[in-house]
Write an enzyme that holds these catalytic residues in place. Structure first.
Site, PDB file in Angstrom:
ATOM      1  N   ILE A 143      10.102   4.769   7.925  1.00 38.00           N
ATOM      2  CA  ILE A 143       9.116   3.620   7.642  1.00 38.00           C
ATOM      3  C   ILE A 143       8.807   3.972   6.269  1.00 38.00           C
ATOM      4  CG2 ILE A 143       7.381   2.453   8.294  1.00 38.00           C
ATOM      5  CD1 ILE A 143       7.523   2.870  10.827  1.00 38.00           C
TER       6      ILE A 143
ATOM      7  N   ALA B 222       0.956  -1.462   0.553  1.00 46.24           N
ATOM      8  CA  ALA B 222      -0.212  -0.159  -0.157  1.00 46.24           C
ATOM      9  C   ALA B 222       0.910   1.070   0.361  1.00 46.24           C
ATOM     10  CB  ALA B 222      -1.034  -0.032   1.278  1.00 46.24           C
TER      11      ALA B 222
ATOM     12  N   ASP C 269      10.056   2.589   0.771  1.00 48.60           N
ATOM     13  CA  ASP C 269       8.371   2.693  -0.411  1.00 48.60           C
ATOM     14  C   ASP C 269       9.041   3.703  -1.179  1.00 48.60           C
ATOM     15  OD1 ASP C 269       7.824  -0.426   0.837  1.00 48.60           O
ATOM     16  OD2 ASP C 269       6.808   0.603   3.041  1.00 48.60           O
TER      17      ASP C 269
ATOM     18  N   GLU D  68       6.236  -9.128   1.507  1.00 46.04           N
ATOM     19  CA  GLU D  68       5.090  -9.745   2.240  1.00 46.04           C
ATOM     20  C   GLU D  68       3.815 -10.546   2.485  1.00 46.04           C
ATOM     21  OE1 GLU D  68       6.510  -5.698   5.348  1.00 46.04           O
ATOM     22  OE2 GLU D  68       4.311  -5.496   3.900  1.00 46.04           O
TER      23      GLU D  68
END
Length: 288
Positions: free
Chosen positions: A233, A51, A237, A143
Site C-alpha cells: 500500500i 499523508a 506513495d 483522492e
C-alpha cells in the site's frame, strides 16, 4: 562530503491530499464476491495517499508540509500526531466537522490489496488558507476534489507533480500545469491523455519504472528485487515522494527512478502504509 557525492537536498516538499485512518484486515487470501474468509488480523494505522506521501517525504528529507483536512475526532487527532512525529508540518491541515476519512483495506499473504475509501473530511480540503512557498515543489493526488487540485496547481509557483491516482479523466488545464505526472502501469492505460503529457513517470511493479516525454520512453530503471513483501500500500506513495525529491535535488531521470525504486522496495518490506525509510542520500548512493 562534497555535493558531488551527495545532491543538495531541496526545500521541504508540500503535499496536498487525503488523510485517512486505514482499517486493515490481513488474511491468507482476498475473498471473491460473496465469500467470507476467516482468520484475518485487524489493525488500524495512519494512511491516505496525501499523508503517506508527506510522511515519506519527511522521512527521506527531514521535513515536509501537509495541506489537507481531518475531523474533530479521535481519529483526526491520532493522524495529526503521527504526521507531526514523522517531521511533517501540519499547520495547514484543517480541522472540520466531517468525520476523518477512512479506508477499509483487505491485504492477502502476498501483500496485494483491495481498498474502499470513505472520504469524510477529505471532501472539505481547500487551498484558500494554505501557503505555498515561493518556488517550492508541490505534490498532489486525486483522492481530493480535482478542482481543488487544479487550484493548488495554479497557485503553486514552482515544480508541480501529480500522482494521478485513482485513475480519473484529468482536467485539461490541470494536465497542462503538471511538470510531472506519476502513475502505475494500470493508471497509464486508463488515462489516455497521458500519452501526450510533457513528462510522465510510470511504475511497473517488479519490472521497474520509466519516464515518458510526450509518449516517448526516455529513461528507465530496473526494480529492486524483494523476496519478502509485507504490504504494497505505501510503496507507490513512497516512490512518488522519493522521485519528486530526487528530481528536485538534481539527479538525472534514470538515477532518480533508480533511487525511487529502491525506496519503494524498502516500503514493501514494512507492514505500515507509512513505512520507516532511510534518508534519500542512502538510496542515491545505493543506486550509483
Amino acid at each position: 562530503m562534497s555535493s558531488s557525492v551527495h545532491p543538495a537536498m531541496p526545500a521541504p516538499l508540500t503535499v496536498m491530499g487525503s488523510i485517512n485512518l486505514d482499517i486493515t484486515a490481513t488474511a491468507s487470501r482476498l475473498p471473491t464476491p460473496g465469500e467470507t474468509v476467516g482468520g484475518a488480523v485487524l489493525r488500524q494505522q495512519p494512511g491516505g495517499k496525501g499523508a503517506n506521501q508527506a510522511v515519506a517525504a519527511a522521512r527521506l528529507s527531514g521535513a515536509s508540509r501537509m495541506v489537507g483536512a481531518v475531523g474533530r475526532d479521535e481519529a483526526g487527532r491520532t493522524l495529526l500526531t503521527a504526521m507531526a512525529s514523522a517531521g511533517v508540518d501540519i499547520s495547514h491541515v484543517a480541522r472540520v466537522d466531517s468525520a476523518t476519512g477512512t479506508a477499509l483495506v483487505l491485504v492477502d499473504g502476498e501483500g496485494e490489496n483491495q481498498i474502499v475509501v470513505c472520504p469524510g473530511a477529505n471532501a472539505d480540503v481547500a487551498v484558500a488558507d494554505a501557503a505555498f512557498p515561493e518556488g517550492g515543489a508541490v505534490l498532489c493526488q486525486l483522492e481530493v476534489d480535482q478542482q481543488v487540485v487544479l487550484e493548488a496547481a495554479q497557485r503553486a509557483s514552482g515544480f508541480f507533480a501529480l500522482n494521478a491516482a485513482p485513475a480519473l479523466p484529468i482536467i485539461p488545464e490541470l494536465l497542462e500545469r503538471c511538470d510531472l505526472v506519476i502513475v502505475n502501469e494500470t493508471e497509464y492505460e486508463l488515462i489516455p491523455e497521458l500519452r501526450q503529457a510533457p513528462l510522465v513517470a510510470v511504475t511497473y511493479g517488479g519490472e521497474g519504472s520509466a519516464i515518458f516525454e510526450h509518449g516517448d520512453r526516455i529513461a528507465e530503471a530496473p526494480a529492486v528485487r524483494v523476496t519478502e513483501i509485507a504490504n504494497t500500500i505505501g510503496a507507490g506513495d513512497a516512490f512518488c515522494a522519493a522521485l519528486v525529491l530526487a528530481l528536485q535535488s538534481g539527479l538525472d531521470y534514470a538515477h532518480a527512478l533508480a533511487a525511487a525504486n529502491a525506496v519503494g522496495a524498502d516500503a514493501v518490506r514494512d507492514a505500515s502504509s507509512q513505512p520507516a525509510l532511510k534518508p534519500l542520500e542512502h538510496y542515491v548512493e545505493a543506486t550509483r
